[in-house]
Design a protein around this motif. Structure first.
Motif, PDB file in Angstrom:
ATOM      1  N   LEU A 101      -8.152 -15.784   1.732  1.00 57.37           N
ATOM      2  CA  LEU A 101      -7.503 -14.645   1.083  1.00 57.37           C
ATOM      3  C   LEU A 101      -7.477 -14.840  -0.422  1.00 57.37           C
ATOM      4  O   LEU A 101      -7.777 -13.919  -1.192  1.00 57.37           O
ATOM      5  N   VAL A 118      -7.424   3.840 -14.879  1.00 57.50           N
ATOM      6  CA  VAL A 118      -7.431   3.911 -13.428  1.00 57.50           C
ATOM      7  C   VAL A 118      -8.788   4.378 -12.919  1.00 57.50           C
ATOM      8  O   VAL A 118      -9.339   3.845 -11.967  1.00 57.50           O
TER       9      VAL A 118
ATOM     10  N   LYS B  48     -10.014   3.540   5.633  1.00 54.88           N
ATOM     11  CA  LYS B  48     -10.744   2.295   5.377  1.00 54.88           C
ATOM     12  C   LYS B  48     -10.214   1.601   4.127  1.00 54.88           C
ATOM     13  O   LYS B  48     -10.141   0.377   4.073  1.00 54.88           O
ATOM     14  N   PHE B  49      -9.860   2.404   3.135  1.00 54.04           N
ATOM     15  CA  PHE B  49      -9.231   1.851   1.936  1.00 54.04           C
ATOM     16  C   PHE B  49      -7.950   1.096   2.320  1.00 54.04           C
ATOM     17  O   PHE B  49      -7.727  -0.045   1.912  1.00 54.04           O
ATOM     18  N   HIS B  52      -8.766  -2.082   4.106  1.00 55.57           N
ATOM     19  CA  HIS B  52      -9.262  -3.080   3.166  1.00 55.57           C
ATOM     20  C   HIS B  52      -8.087  -3.760   2.451  1.00 55.57           C
ATOM     21  O   HIS B  52      -8.015  -4.982   2.340  1.00 55.57           O
ATOM     22  N   CYS B  53      -7.153  -2.936   1.992  1.00 52.11           N
ATOM     23  CA  CYS B  53      -5.969  -3.481   1.320  1.00 52.11           C
ATOM     24  C   CYS B  53      -5.173  -4.375   2.263  1.00 52.11           C
ATOM     25  O   CYS B  53      -4.711  -5.452   1.889  1.00 52.11           O
ATOM     26  N   SER B  55      -6.261  -6.069   4.712  1.00 50.30           N
ATOM     27  CA  SER B  55      -6.968  -7.325   4.963  1.00 50.30           C
ATOM     28  C   SER B  55      -6.696  -8.312   3.831  1.00 50.30           C
ATOM     29  O   SER B  55      -6.876  -9.509   3.983  1.00 50.30           O
ATOM     30  N   LEU B  56      -6.257  -7.788   2.685  1.00 47.84           N
ATOM     31  CA  LEU B  56      -5.873  -8.645   1.564  1.00 47.84           C
ATOM     32  C   LEU B  56      -4.367  -8.877   1.560  1.00 47.84           C
ATOM     33  O   LEU B  56      -3.815  -9.408   0.609  1.00 47.84           O
ATOM     34  N   ASP B  57      -3.714  -8.444   2.609  1.00 44.20           N
ATOM     35  CA  ASP B  57      -2.293  -8.709   2.807  1.00 44.20           C
ATOM     36  C   ASP B  57      -1.403  -7.959   1.830  1.00 44.20           C
ATOM     37  O   ASP B  57      -0.266  -8.351   1.606  1.00 44.20           O
ATOM     38  N   LEU B  66      -0.771   2.010  -4.947  1.00 38.93           N
ATOM     39  CA  LEU B  66      -2.173   2.082  -5.362  1.00 38.93           C
ATOM     40  C   LEU B  66      -2.726   3.480  -5.150  1.00 38.93           C
ATOM     41  O   LEU B  66      -3.465   4.009  -5.989  1.00 38.93           O
ATOM     42  N   LEU B  69      -1.371   5.667  -7.857  1.00 32.78           N
ATOM     43  CA  LEU B  69      -2.048   5.359  -9.120  1.00 32.78           C
ATOM     44  C   LEU B  69      -3.443   5.975  -9.147  1.00 32.78           C
ATOM     45  O   LEU B  69      -3.870   6.542 -10.151  1.00 32.78           O
ATOM     46  N   ASN B  70      -4.104   5.875  -8.017  1.00 31.57           N
ATOM     47  CA  ASN B  70      -5.475   6.369  -7.908  1.00 31.57           C
ATOM     48  C   ASN B  70      -5.565   7.864  -8.208  1.00 31.57           C
ATOM     49  O   ASN B  70      -6.628   8.378  -8.535  1.00 31.57           O
ATOM     50  N   VAL B  80      -2.184  -2.068 -11.681  1.00 29.98           N
ATOM     51  CA  VAL B  80      -3.041  -2.576 -10.614  1.00 29.98           C
ATOM     52  C   VAL B  80      -3.321  -4.061 -10.827  1.00 29.98           C
ATOM     53  O   VAL B  80      -3.149  -4.885  -9.923  1.00 29.98           O
ATOM     54  N   ILE B  84      -2.174  -7.350  -8.397  1.00 32.31           N
ATOM     55  CA  ILE B  84      -3.089  -8.345  -7.826  1.00 32.31           C
ATOM     56  C   ILE B  84      -2.753  -9.743  -8.340  1.00 32.31           C
ATOM     57  O   ILE B  84      -2.717 -10.718  -7.571  1.00 32.31           O
TER      58      ILE B  84
END
Lengths: 132, 132
Positions: A101, A118, B48-49, B52-53, B55-57, B66, B69-70, B80, B84
DNA sequence: CTTGACTCTATAGTTACCATAGAGTTTAGG
DNA sequence: CCTAAACTCTATGGTAACTATAGAGTCAAG
């Protein structure tokens, strides 16, 4: 002694102690006339044992098992060994997961320069790309 | 498409999708006559977004942030980056904790020979000793 | 005798779902 | 056309190990 003193002596919260009682890990000797839990000094040691186990991230269920095993002094202790071995394995697995990770997060972080908008943010763009 | 197809296309469970909706991460376009959720292909990408997020916990709250913000493309993306960075820090901390734990568990494990009895078990004895 | 510190039980909240119940909807086959 | 299977709906409870709160009772000191 009452629950507050036990808490102070062990560094546990009063609620934790009640919680451990509900989970059958630590019984109070008896109740006072006013229905307050009463403990003796042996309970201090028992609670410290529990705390020590918790600091090693053993679950309450596992600690309960250890307490039960501890009451059968003649038996072999393979179960104890096995429990610890299995824990070591779990922790190792978790460390590996977190390291993967970490790598992914670093890569993600590197995809964006600090002073971006952004719309152009490399991180958001990367997150939007479909992964295999 | 209905929720089951969306689930199949993204590898999410149907319950997760409903959960994300309740958490305001993914709305369904509209409902069918029979009150079934209906989605278009854009929702596949959105989900899917989210995956994906995850999967990064990243937490659902962070993912929601996010997504918000997007939707403001002109703004700077420092938030952002900060999110991270903070995650990377949290994960590093956790790895260190687990490595300490691993050391302690190994030491504990070494305190008992495999073929011992409960009474003599080095592990149980070690756990019973009061820690500083 | 009252006030503040302590204790009691019971309940809700944390996180990201999974599992289940009980009901309604849709679709394919006979 | 009808029925059975497959799908969907909402609502609820469970996970782990507590923390926090409410509302009530108990106890010690001044």
């Amino acid at each position: 002694m009452k629950i507050g003193e036990l808490a102070k002596l062990t560094g546990c919260s009063v609620q934790s102690i009640r919680h451990y009682e509900k989970e059958k890990l630590l019984a109070s000797l008896r109740r006072s006339d006013g229905n307050f839990r009463l403990y003796d000094s042996a309970k201090v040691d028992q609670l410290k044992f529990i705390k020590h186990c918790r600091s090693l991230d053993l679950s309450l269920a596992e600690i309960r098992q250890l307490i039960e095993l501890n009451q059968q002094p003649g038996m072999g202790c393979e179960d104890v060994n096995r429990m610890i071995d299995s824990h070591i394995e779990q922790v190792a697995l978790r460390i590996n997961e977190l390291q993967d990770l970490q790598d992914k997060l670093m890569a993600l972080r590197n995809s964006c320069a600090s002073q971006s908008t952004v719309k152009e943010c490399g991180i958001l763009q990367t997150l939007s790309v479909t992964q295999k």
